[in-house]
Design a protein around this motif. Structure first.
Motif, PDB file in Angstrom:
ATOM      1  N   THR A  67       0.799  -1.280  -0.046  1.00  0.00           N
ATOM      2  CA  THR A  67      -0.034  -0.073   0.094  1.00  0.00           C
ATOM      3  C   THR A  67       0.934   1.197  -0.001  1.00  0.00           C
ATOM      4  OG1 THR A  67      -1.871   1.005   1.202  1.00  0.00           O
ATOM      5  CG2 THR A  67      -0.277   0.336   2.426  1.00  0.00           C
ATOM      6  N   THR A 283      -4.564  -1.513   7.189  1.00  0.00           N
ATOM      7  CA  THR A 283      -4.362  -2.395   5.979  1.00  0.00           C
ATOM      8  C   THR A 283      -5.051  -3.842   6.093  1.00  0.00           C
ATOM      9  OG1 THR A 283      -2.155  -1.385   5.744  1.00  0.00           O
ATOM     10  CG2 THR A 283      -2.374  -3.447   4.646  1.00  0.00           C
ATOM     11  N   ARG A 293      -1.219  -8.421  -1.947  1.00  0.00           N
ATOM     12  CA  ARG A 293      -1.345  -6.862  -2.212  1.00  0.00           C
ATOM     13  C   ARG A 293      -1.911  -6.363  -0.863  1.00  0.00           C
ATOM     14  NH1 ARG A 293      -3.172  -3.703  -7.566  1.00  0.00           N
ATOM     15  NH2 ARG A 293      -3.350  -1.618  -6.747  1.00  0.00           N
ATOM     16  N   TRP A 295      -3.967  -3.188   0.979  1.00  0.00           N
ATOM     17  CA  TRP A 295      -5.041  -2.101   0.621  1.00  0.00           C
ATOM     18  C   TRP A 295      -4.913  -1.158   1.629  1.00  0.00           C
ATOM     19  CZ3 TRP A 295      -6.667  -2.019  -4.407  1.00  0.00           C
ATOM     20  CH2 TRP A 295      -6.503  -3.556  -5.277  1.00  0.00           C
ATOM     21  N   ILE A 310     -10.966  -1.458  -4.239  1.00  0.00           N
ATOM     22  CA  ILE A 310     -10.275  -2.244  -5.231  1.00  0.00           C
ATOM     23  C   ILE A 310     -11.129  -2.079  -6.473  1.00  0.00           C
ATOM     24  CG2 ILE A 310     -10.011  -4.846  -6.113  1.00  0.00           C
ATOM     25  CD1 ILE A 310      -9.891  -5.941  -3.213  1.00  0.00           C
TER      26      ILE A 310
END
Length: 365
Positions: A67, A283, A293, A295, A310
């Protein structure tokens, strides 16, 4: 999600040096004279999170995508900025556009680097900047009061709510106190933020010290920490000079260099994490063979809104979120192990996503 942390401070305190190190670029000119930064420089930095590497290893992910947080290097403010001194008006406008303030204060002595006030006093520097921001906020609100009063006399409910907030902020600002001290209910927060008050923004003090003080700081940085604690702010110690050297080193050399100067990690990691925490961010992760990943969401975000980070279609068609806590994912060696152990949960629309959740969203097309 566009979270921005603005780097502010007096001229020659190390703002641009810090920014250059943060973004590992030379986009911001670092020079020993005021106003060397004329336009705000913007750089995105990865938020260091060892959990992501651990998840990627378990899932054999081909790509790791951390992130990110945006830092804006804003040119140095000076006494009188609220009245247009230096490049005050332009710089104050730049500050209004960020979500939080990283206030760099000089906590080192160096006869070769001029201090705009003629002496190194981090508390005095903090008060100079905060005074200018308070004066600018005060001027902004006083200009709006008459128009709001006219609208509030009618049936404009929102104008009445705005006026109420303004009338709570003005006495504080006139008394030399920041607008962040305004007492307000959670349901008033949205309107309060729309006032665009700079002294309402959360503050992170970055104490720029000499190389020898990069680990534990010094008396000057301790004074900043004490002030931060008293006002509910956050402070970190960093040597911008060391960080600028680390930033251009190959990763293999960084560890050896850090050990040589007595550090366990770059000071910038602390700055980034502190900025992330200051903004109230958490996160969550998506993990698979293609990519692992991270976010970014704000604390308290429910599952559909988290899915919308997303893609908006994920939020519109949200059905459920397959959820595994980070500790369960790692302890049970991945999704299959977590499912077999009953640690994979199906969460609905009211679920508040927790920091470290590993999520897989189900949604209707």
């Amino acid at each position: 999600m566009g979270f921005k942390c603005g780097i502010v401070g007096l001229p020659n305190v190390g703002k641009s040096t810090l920014f250059n190190a943060l973004t590992q670029t030379a986009a911001a000119q670092a020079a020993n004279y005021p106003f060397c930064t004329i336009e705000p420089n913007v750089g995105e930095v990865a938020v260091p999170d060892p959990r992501l590497d651990e998840l990627a290893k378990i899932a054999s992910s081909k790509e790791i995508i951390p992130t990110r947080l945006t830092f804006v290097d804003i040119a140095g403010l000076v006494r009188g900025a609220s009245k247009g001194e230096g490049l005050g008006n332009q710089f104050l406008a730049n500050i209004r556009e960020v979500d939080a303030i990283a206030h760099v204060v000089r906590c080192f002595e160096d006869g070769d680097v001029t201090h705009v006030e003629g002496k190194v006093d981090p508390i005095a520097d903090i008060e100079t900047i905060e005074t200018e921001l308070m004066l600018a906020d005060l001027d902004s609100l006083e200009k709006r009061v008459v128009a709001l009063e006219k609208r509030a006399k009618g049936s404009d409910k929102e104008a009445k709510e705005f006026l109420d907030l303004v009338n709570r902020a003005l006495p504080l600002l006139r008394d030399g106190k920041p607008a962040r001290l305004v007492e307000r209910k959670p349901e008033e927060e949205r309107l309060f933020q729309q006032l665009g008050l700079m002294t309402a923004k959360p503050v992170l003090y970055v104490c720029n010290v000499d190389e020898g003080d990069a680990d534990k700081g010094n008396a000057k940085s301790q004074a900043v920490f004490d002030r931060a604690k008293a006002e509910g702010a956050v402070a970190v110690v960093v040597s911008a000079k060391i960080e600028s050297e680390i930033a251009v080193m190959p990763p293999a050399d960084q560890t050896e260099f850090l050990e040589a100067v007595g550090l366990t990690e770059p000071g910038l990691n602390r700055v980034i994490r502190a900025g992330y925490d200051l903004l109230g961010l958490v996160t969550y992760f998506t993990v698979g063979p293609k990519e692992a990943r991270a976010w970014t969401i704000t604390k308290g975000t429910r599952a559909p809104a988290a899915a919308g980070v997303i893609h908006t279609d994920f939020e519109k068609g949200f059905i459920r979120a397959e959820t595994i806590a980070f500790k369960d994912y790692t302890a049970l060696n991945g999704e299959a192990g977590a499912r077999d152990a009953g640690k994979l949960r199906l969460e609905g629309k009211d679920y508040v996503v927790q920091d470290g959740d590993v999520l897989h969203f189900r949604f209707a097309n």
